[in-house]
Design a protein around this motif. Structure first.
Motif, short mmCIF file in Angstrom:
data_model
loop_
_atom_site.label_atom_id
_atom_site.label_comp_id
_atom_site.label_asym_id
_atom_site.label_seq_id
_atom_site.Cartn_x
_atom_site.Cartn_y
_atom_site.Cartn_z
N GLN A 43 15.63 83.47 34.59
CA GLN A 43 15.08 82.55 35.57
C GLN A 43 14.80 81.19 34.94
O GLN A 43 15.07 80.15 35.54
CB GLN A 43 13.79 83.14 36.14
N VAL A 44 14.25 81.22 33.72
CA VAL A 44 14.00 79.95 33.02
C VAL A 44 15.31 79.21 32.82
O VAL A 44 15.41 78.00 33.04
CB VAL A 44 13.30 80.22 31.68
N ILE B 123 16.10 70.86 28.67
CA ILE B 123 14.98 71.31 29.51
C ILE B 123 14.54 72.69 29.10
O ILE B 123 13.34 73.00 29.01
CB ILE B 123 15.37 71.27 31.00
N ARG B 124 15.52 73.56 28.83
CA ARG B 124 15.17 74.92 28.45
C ARG B 124 14.38 74.93 27.14
O ARG B 124 13.37 75.62 27.01
CB ARG B 124 16.45 75.73 28.32
N TYR C 215 10.48 76.30 26.60
CA TYR C 215 10.03 77.29 25.63
C TYR C 215 9.05 76.69 24.65
O TYR C 215 8.08 77.33 24.24
CB TYR C 215 11.23 77.88 24.89
N MET D 293 16.57 77.73 36.11
CA MET D 293 15.73 76.61 36.55
C MET D 293 16.05 75.37 35.73
O MET D 293 16.10 74.26 36.26
CB MET D 293 14.27 76.95 36.36
N SER D 294 16.27 75.56 34.43
CA SER D 294 16.57 74.40 33.61
C SER D 294 17.94 73.84 33.98
O SER D 294 18.14 72.62 33.98
CB SER D 294 16.50 74.76 32.14
N LEU E 44 13.12 87.24 33.49
CA LEU E 44 12.33 86.02 33.37
C LEU E 44 13.07 84.99 32.54
O LEU E 44 13.09 83.80 32.89
CB LEU E 44 10.98 86.33 32.73
N GLN F 88 5.21 80.21 33.11
CA GLN F 88 6.18 79.12 32.96
C GLN F 88 7.14 79.11 34.14
O GLN F 88 7.46 78.05 34.69
CB GLN F 88 6.94 79.32 31.65
N VAL F 89 7.61 80.29 34.53
CA VAL F 89 8.55 80.36 35.65
C VAL F 89 7.90 79.88 36.93
O VAL F 89 8.49 79.16 37.73
CB VAL F 89 9.08 81.80 35.80
N LEU G 41 5.63 83.80 30.05
CA LEU G 41 6.91 83.55 30.69
C LEU G 41 6.74 83.46 32.20
O LEU G 41 7.30 82.57 32.85
CB LEU G 41 7.90 84.68 30.37
#
Lengths: 387, 134
Positions: A273-274, B30-31, B35, A277-278, A270, B116-117, B113
């Protein structure tokens, strides 16, 4: 070994259930070239030790067969030239593999999908793969893995088989009493294997907390505050593990360690994946929107992909990452031609109508300068295929 | 709830410099935004959300540490189980919790999580559909 009369009764009942069950599943290994199932019934009435030995030997045979299958499956997984989509080229394809694995774990099972499972894990998972590969490999139909939810009807019946044999092999009286309810109770799908054994031997104490059954403590231990606190703590932990099990896909493991392993992998997945995606969102601004709007106005015919291809080639000149993200945004992927042809011949040509091999000189020029070898094999040029 | 916050943060990231910054810097922004939104929507009741917000906000002002009435235990377990150690490292704020608490926080973290994904995936899908009409 001299089995007593009670054991004979248990054996008889086990054989009867076996006969009833064997009619449903083709279990050739158990016959061991004997020819027919009726010989089992005859043997029970006459020979005693011989029958037990036959059962034990026939049980040993599928175990050996599955062991050799494990090696075979592992060998297939290591060898990327079999045409299996397992070789991780770069981060995105490795990531796509895990994504596919998590998507598939919720769906049905088939021989090709079984290969996507990570084969570096413990033997339980390998046995699972042996159970998955029923259609493709000559593996025994006896799924000796502890998961009961692969094929619910098959494995529940097999569990009944195994419980019956396990009950007959144990030489204690308690086993005789418990084996019969095992035979009946194992018809519920997804019955936990590990949970059955602690109930059969309550005097073993509360060593490992079984997730489904309540632990019956010994008499002297009930008043001990330490053991009570420990028991409470273990129950709480088991409860939390059960909650986690529901959240994480591929949750058919009964072992706590492998479940933890799966949870850790899922969290890593996960987070990855974040991150990707970012990255996709970060690079989305660099894709020229003019080119995008042009394509949207045109009709996407068979030649229409050349526009995309030229766009990709142009992007590859400046930054490989943005090119990949452009492709990803369009739902396309980059793969070597050998793999694409292998897939197209395997699944039929109709599923890949928009296969276009890049023959532009720009692509050839920039192939050797790729930093990561994962974008394609050196001898074959990349092919753009509709994913 | 997460979606609103995230979209707002996303627009902030994009407005700050579409041509000035490199894509990797934007990706990191963005990350961080993802978060932060996740942790903010989870609420201060969760240990992982507090730890995550602390980690994100710690970067701008390093030396400023306000004395808080937080009793934090350091290393309750010696770290015998490698799986447990790995889980502690993955879940934010997982170094000081008991095992039982760790599992609880991990469950909540996984749930947020995943949400969010899913949200980010939806955004990407809608954005790509806008660009290409097949």
């Amino acid at each position: 070994m001299h089995p007593g009369t009670t054991e004979k009764q248990v054996l008889g009942k086990a054989a009867a259930s076996l006969n009833g069950i064997a009619a449903q599943i083709p279990v050739p290994e158990l016959h061991n070239g004997r020819g027919s199932e009726e010989t089992f019934v005859l043997d029970v009435s006459s020979g005693h030790e011989d029958f037990l030995d036959e059962i034990l030997s026939s049980l040993a045979a599928p175990w050996d067969a599955s062991a050799s299958d494990q090696q075979w499956i592992v060998g297939l997984g290591d060898d990327p030239e079999e045409g299996l989509p397992y070789a991780p080229f770069d981060e995105s394809t490795l990531f796509a593999n895990r994504l596919l694995q998590y998507q598939i774990s919720g769906g049905s099972s088939s021989a090709e999908k079984a290969m996507m499972l990570p084969l570096g894990h413990d033997s339980q998972q390998q046995l699972l793969v042996a159970g998955y590969g029923n259609s493709g490999f000559p593996s025994p139909p006896l799924t000796l893995g502890r998961a009961g939810s692969i094929d619910s009807t098959n494995s529940s019946v097999v569990d009944a088989l195994y419980c019956g044999f396990g009950g007959s092999i144990q030489h204690t009286d308690s086993a005789n009493q418990h084996s019969l309810p095992h035979l009946k109770g194992a018809s519920t799908p997804g019955q936990n294997f590990g949970a059955v054994i602690p109930v059969a031997s309550p005097s073993a104490g509360s060593g490992t907390a079984p997730p489904r059954q309540k632990v019956r403590a010994r008499r002297g231990q009930a008043t001990d505050p330490h053991s009570i606190a420990e028991r409470l703590r273990r129950e709480r932990i088991a409860e939390r593990m059960k909650d986690l099990q529901e959240l994480v896909p591929n949750a058919n493991k009964t072992d706590k360690a492998s479940m933890l392993d799966e949870i850790i992998d899922y969290v890593k997945f996960l987070q990855l994946q974040v991150l990707s995606m970012s990255r996709l969102g970060g690079a989305a601004a660099t894709v020229p929107l003019v080119g995008g709007s042009d394509i949207s106005h045109e009709e996407q015919t068979g030649d229409g992909l050349t526009v995309t291809e030229q766009q990709v080639a142009k992007l590859m000149e400046e930054d490989m990452g943005s090119a990949m993200q452009y492709l990803q945004g369009k739902g396309l992927c980059l793969m070597p031609i050998s793999l694409a042809s292998a897939i197209s011949t395997a699944t039929g040509v109709s599923s890949f109508p928009r296969l276009l091999s890049s023959s532009s000189s720009a692509a050839h020029r920039h192939l050797p300068s790729l930093p990561n070898p994962g974008a394609g094999d050196a001898p074959s040029s990349p092919a753009v295929a509709k994913a | 709830m997460v979606a609103l916050r995230f979209l707002r943060a996303l627009s902030l990231v994009r407005c700050s410099g579409p041509g000035a910054r490199s894509p990797s810097y934007r990706a990191r922004g963005i990350r961080r935004a993802a978060y932060a939104c996740m942790a903010a929507s989870a609420g201060p009741r969760r240990a992982w959300s507090r730890a995550l917000l602390r980690k994100i906000r710690r970067r701008p002002g390093r030396g400023l540490r306000r004395p808080r009435a937080v009793i934090r235990r350091r290393r309750p377990v010696g770290g015998g189980d490698p799986l447990e150690v790995a889980l502690r490292r993955l879940v934010p704020g997982g170094g000081c919790m008991e095992y039982c608490r760790l599992l609880e926080e991990a469950a909540d973290y996984v749930k947020c999580l995943a949400m969010q994904v899913r949200l980010m995936q939806t955004i990407v899908d809608s954005a790509s559909h806008v660009n290409s009409i097949d």
